[in-house]
Write a protein that holds these residues in place. Sequence first.
Motif, PDB file in Angstrom:
ATOM      1  N   ILE A 273       0.856  -1.186   0.000  1.00 50.47           N
ATOM      2  CA  ILE A 273       0.000   0.000   0.000  1.00 50.47           C
ATOM      3  C   ILE A 273       0.889   1.232   0.000  1.00 50.47           C
ATOM      4  O   ILE A 273       1.866   1.298   0.754  1.00 50.47           O
ATOM      5  CB  ILE A 273      -0.935   0.022   1.230  1.00 50.47           C
ATOM      6  CG1 ILE A 273      -1.854  -1.201   1.221  1.00 50.47           C
ATOM      7  CG2 ILE A 273      -1.756   1.304   1.253  1.00 50.47           C
ATOM      8  CD1 ILE A 273      -2.722  -1.316   2.464  1.00 50.47           C
ATOM      9  N   ARG A 274       0.544   2.200  -0.837  1.00 52.04           N
ATOM     10  CA  ARG A 274       1.333   3.425  -0.912  1.00 52.04           C
ATOM     11  C   ARG A 274       0.452   4.638  -0.623  1.00 52.04           C
ATOM     12  O   ARG A 274      -0.696   4.699  -1.086  1.00 52.04           O
ATOM     13  CB  ARG A 274       1.958   3.595  -2.303  1.00 52.04           C
ATOM     14  CG  ARG A 274       3.034   2.575  -2.631  1.00 52.04           C
ATOM     15  CD  ARG A 274       3.570   2.798  -4.043  1.00 52.04           C
ATOM     16  NE  ARG A 274       4.605   1.819  -4.387  1.00 52.04           N
ATOM     17  CZ  ARG A 274       5.168   1.722  -5.584  1.00 52.04           C
ATOM     18  NH1 ARG A 274       4.798   2.556  -6.562  1.00 52.04           N
ATOM     19  NH2 ARG A 274       6.096   0.816  -5.813  1.00 52.04           N
ATOM     20  N   LYS A 288      -6.556   3.640   6.958  1.00 52.47           N
ATOM     21  CA  LYS A 288      -7.852   3.680   7.630  1.00 52.47           C
ATOM     22  C   LYS A 288      -8.823   4.585   6.874  1.00 52.47           C
ATOM     23  O   LYS A 288      -8.446   5.272   5.927  1.00 52.47           O
ATOM     24  CB  LYS A 288      -7.666   4.164   9.068  1.00 52.47           C
ATOM     25  CG  LYS A 288      -6.813   3.236   9.917  1.00 52.47           C
ATOM     26  CD  LYS A 288      -6.671   3.747  11.336  1.00 52.47           C
ATOM     27  CE  LYS A 288      -5.826   2.797  12.188  1.00 52.47           C
ATOM     28  NZ  LYS A 288      -5.671   3.276  13.581  1.00 52.47           N
ATOM     29  N   ALA A 289     -10.069   4.552   7.319  1.00 52.60           N
ATOM     30  CA  ALA A 289     -11.119   5.333   6.681  1.00 52.60           C
ATOM     31  C   ALA A 289     -10.705   6.797   6.574  1.00 52.60           C
ATOM     32  O   ALA A 289     -10.211   7.386   7.527  1.00 52.60           O
ATOM     33  CB  ALA A 289     -12.416   5.207   7.472  1.00 52.60           C
ATOM     34  N   GLY A 290     -10.887   7.370   5.378  1.00 54.02           N
ATOM     35  CA  GLY A 290     -10.489   8.743   5.106  1.00 54.02           C
ATOM     36  C   GLY A 290      -9.195   8.847   4.337  1.00 54.02           C
ATOM     37  O   GLY A 290      -8.916   9.883   3.723  1.00 54.02           O
ATOM     38  N   ASP A 291      -8.374   7.777   4.359  1.00 48.85           N
ATOM     39  CA  ASP A 291      -7.100   7.787   3.635  1.00 48.85           C
ATOM     40  C   ASP A 291      -7.321   7.585   2.136  1.00 48.85           C
ATOM     41  O   ASP A 291      -8.214   6.854   1.709  1.00 48.85           O
ATOM     42  CB  ASP A 291      -6.177   6.683   4.150  1.00 48.85           C
ATOM     43  CG  ASP A 291      -5.581   6.998   5.508  1.00 48.85           C
ATOM     44  OD1 ASP A 291      -5.365   8.191   5.785  1.00 48.85           O
ATOM     45  OD2 ASP A 291      -5.319   6.061   6.281  1.00 48.85           O
ATOM     46  N   VAL A 292      -6.478   8.226   1.344  1.00 55.04           N
ATOM     47  CA  VAL A 292      -6.417   7.989  -0.102  1.00 55.04           C
ATOM     48  C   VAL A 292      -5.092   7.290  -0.379  1.00 55.04           C
ATOM     49  O   VAL A 292      -4.030   7.791   0.003  1.00 55.04           O
ATOM     50  CB  VAL A 292      -6.509   9.302  -0.898  1.00 55.04           C
ATOM     51  CG1 VAL A 292      -6.329   9.039  -2.385  1.00 55.04           C
ATOM     52  CG2 VAL A 292      -7.845   9.989  -0.643  1.00 55.04           C
ATOM     53  N   CYS A 293      -5.147   6.125  -0.983  1.00 53.17           N
ATOM     54  CA  CYS A 293      -3.945   5.314  -1.138  1.00 53.17           C
ATOM     55  C   CYS A 293      -3.920   4.653  -2.520  1.00 53.17           C
ATOM     56  O   CYS A 293      -4.892   4.709  -3.275  1.00 53.17           O
ATOM     57  CB  CYS A 293      -3.877   4.231  -0.064  1.00 53.17           C
ATOM     58  SG  CYS A 293      -5.238   3.053  -0.142  1.00 53.17           S
ATOM     59  N   ALA A 294      -2.796   4.022  -2.825  1.00 49.79           N
ATOM     60  CA  ALA A 294      -2.637   3.246  -4.050  1.00 49.79           C
ATOM     61  C   ALA A 294      -2.202   1.843  -3.652  1.00 49.79           C
ATOM     62  O   ALA A 294      -1.236   1.680  -2.894  1.00 49.79           O
ATOM     63  CB  ALA A 294      -1.601   3.891  -4.964  1.00 49.79           C
TER      64      ALA A 294
END
Length: 865
Positions: A273-274, A288-294
């Motif tokens: 996960i990045r 966690k909820a609210g995060d924007v990830c790749a």
Amino acid sequence: MIKSDKLTIGITAPVDAGKTTLSECLLFNSGSIRKIGRVDHKNAFLDTYELEKQRGITIFSKQAEFVLGNKKFTLLDTPGHIDFSAEMERTLQVLDYAILIVSAPDGVTAYTRTLWNLLSQYRVPVFIFVNKMDQSGADRNRVYDNIRKMLSSECIDLESCDEEELVVCDEKLLEKHLEGGHVTDEDIRKLISWRRIFPVYFGSALKNDNIQALSDALENLTLLRAYPDEFGARVFKISRDASGNRLTHMKITGGSLSAKEMLADTGEKIDRIRIMNGLRFTEPKEVKAGDVCACLGISSTYCGQSLGCDTSRFIPEMTPVLSYRVILPDGADVHDMLMKLRQIQEEEPQLAIEWDEEHSVINARLMGIVQTEVLRTIFKDRFGQDIDFGEGNIVYMETVKGVSEGVGHYEPLRHYSEVHLLLEPLERGAGLVFESAADNDVLKPHWQSLILSHLEEKTHRGVLTGSPITDMKITVISGRDHVKHTEPGDFRQATYRAVRHGLMRNNPVLLEPYYDFTLTVPSSQAGRAMSDIQRMYGTFDAPVTEGEYTVITGRGPVSEMNGYHAEVISYTRGEGRFFARSGGYEECHNQEEVVEKTGYSPDRDTDNPSGSIFCSHGAGYYVPWNEVEEHMHIGLLENFSAQESSVKGGSLRPASDDELKAIFEKTYGKSEKRVRAYRGKTVVDYDDSAYKSLPRQKKKTGPPYLIVDGYNVLFAREEKVDDIEIARLGLIEELKDYSTVTDDKIVLVFDGYKVRGNTGTVTFDGIEIVYTKENETADSYIEKTATELSKTSEVTVATSDYMEQLVVFGSGARRITSKELIYMMEESKEKVRSTLAEYKAEIKRDRRLKDAFDKVVKEKKDDKS
């Protein structure tokens, strides 16, 4: 519920409004970067792609992280050029707040209104920033009035407004004010979050003037969100890094997600996960909820997909209306190039890469010329090959005006299915709607579900130009199967043919794309402009005079107005502006001309046949669409109208014995009765010599095989998979039951890295269960095995993976979808239950006979004694 400390904000604006420069200032003022980059200096933190630096525009949405006070922000910088508006729109679905930039010298442009409407559609709270206030001619009052007039009267300058301007935006706040109360920051936060007011700030991003006021507003006037405890996520982008790794960009909308965790929606494991931050990134073990990830390691996700508990749907508004032919380099492998283009299509799904079989060319849908240049560069950088594009062609659609019934019959030897569909027109922009109203006693519910799946899985072509169909409701009204000869794949063929047959019997209409346009010209040129619009078959509202200029808004066909902006610049000597956006589809203004020019013939389209396959004397034969009614096994429904799409119960009933006998004789020929005596009873036999004399098809000598893509089948079910181990064991048990009613040898394949202590290949009650080796995917194993077994055996592969189906088809194996296999297993359960019931009845009968026999024997022994 989980209270997140993170917010996602996006910056949207027309091209050259200063979007990237404002992003640089926000990051610099928060301490996230040490120096403010500039677009013209080609050192902006978020313009990381070389072509972006060359052209000075944002092409791809970018992510950056910064902190204001006790709140963490994810900033998404979106493209401003209209050719990349689809990329911008996909980002809107994950925003908590947006900043809309208005250029002070230009005011609210047509594209600004387009962005405003999109933000309204996605219900995103908006902060407005008026940029370039340092330029000569920038009038604060004029721009503010323009914003309130063109966007909303609820756009409020919070730096200079009084309480009265705020309280009129909300009834409860107005009551509080009348009772002597005052407006608090909490009140303002709620008004912004509810989209009751839209704060307006003025400044200059280039000089970092008053950007701190906007930063303070983001920190103090935004509300943090609460998310559900259960995992959920929304995919908004697919990309690839410099090493070629596929990245799935998503916002976590519930619970959490960890590296090495199994993603239940796809049956794949998250590798890494990045958290992206410009070109840099961190790799946390959990988000966690609210995060924007790749996420890395998953390959079957797509833009707009909802994962876990997230149930949102993404239906894009910005759609391309031009189709371009892809010109390949000499000697290029067409199939290889098609696969490479489809890889890029994952990242830009609206490209709609298509292979035109008739003309042997690849077509792509694009928003405009600038996008073709970007695609050429991407393809060259990624694959080292040059491609080009021909002239853009209009993307037409087709629909119907009337109501018709379509019939599809598929009955080659040892197959049987018939489908009846009702086709009705819908209003423009409604798309396709599929329903079933068939009688469950006539057509079993699982067959109805299968027919609906086949309606949804294919891009159905019209009969005028072969363009995709839209704006109609298709209802399953009847059908028929055979208890012995029907296979799930038979209904696919019958369904496709029923759609085409219904179109041929209807009144088809060609639709063409329209532009919603705004034309601004000097008032002296207004007459010329209106004359041009009428000449191009357009319509317009009453012109509006703004100073020395006249603004005309209206609609017109893309085929006529495409390229008109160049003409406007020419006759206004650079003073005029023409802005157009996709405005949906309307009836084609020159249908006959387009149809004749296309030269499409539905009868010659072998990939989309309108006729049906019937069987006579053991051999299948083709019946053209206009003769199907004379051969079909269920009569057409009558007395329906466009106002009633419900099927009358009296019109459908199970076939009688006489009807079944008539169908049998029509299919196999009339059988001669042969009467003979058997134990004093008259018995009627049928002469089967005709069937014995039929030529037999040559068969492969090896045993038939069914190869099952295990995880693909597991996640094709409607119910959610909570425990993958239990689900896998359940599938094995179901296949074990299915093996009792089929001659196929079953090979069940799972990705080996998903199973602890990989055991390789095992055999369980006749089923060969394969756990692939490390670094070997199930797809590659199935491809290799199907190719090898097809040399000597009939092979069927069960998977819904499109690429896998394509490869398997090339190996000569049959293909069924995962849902079709599920239906087949459900059918086998019924057969097993029926067989067991009969077996138990026989045992009971045998026991009674044995008891009676033992009783007689005992009585005889007693008599002798």
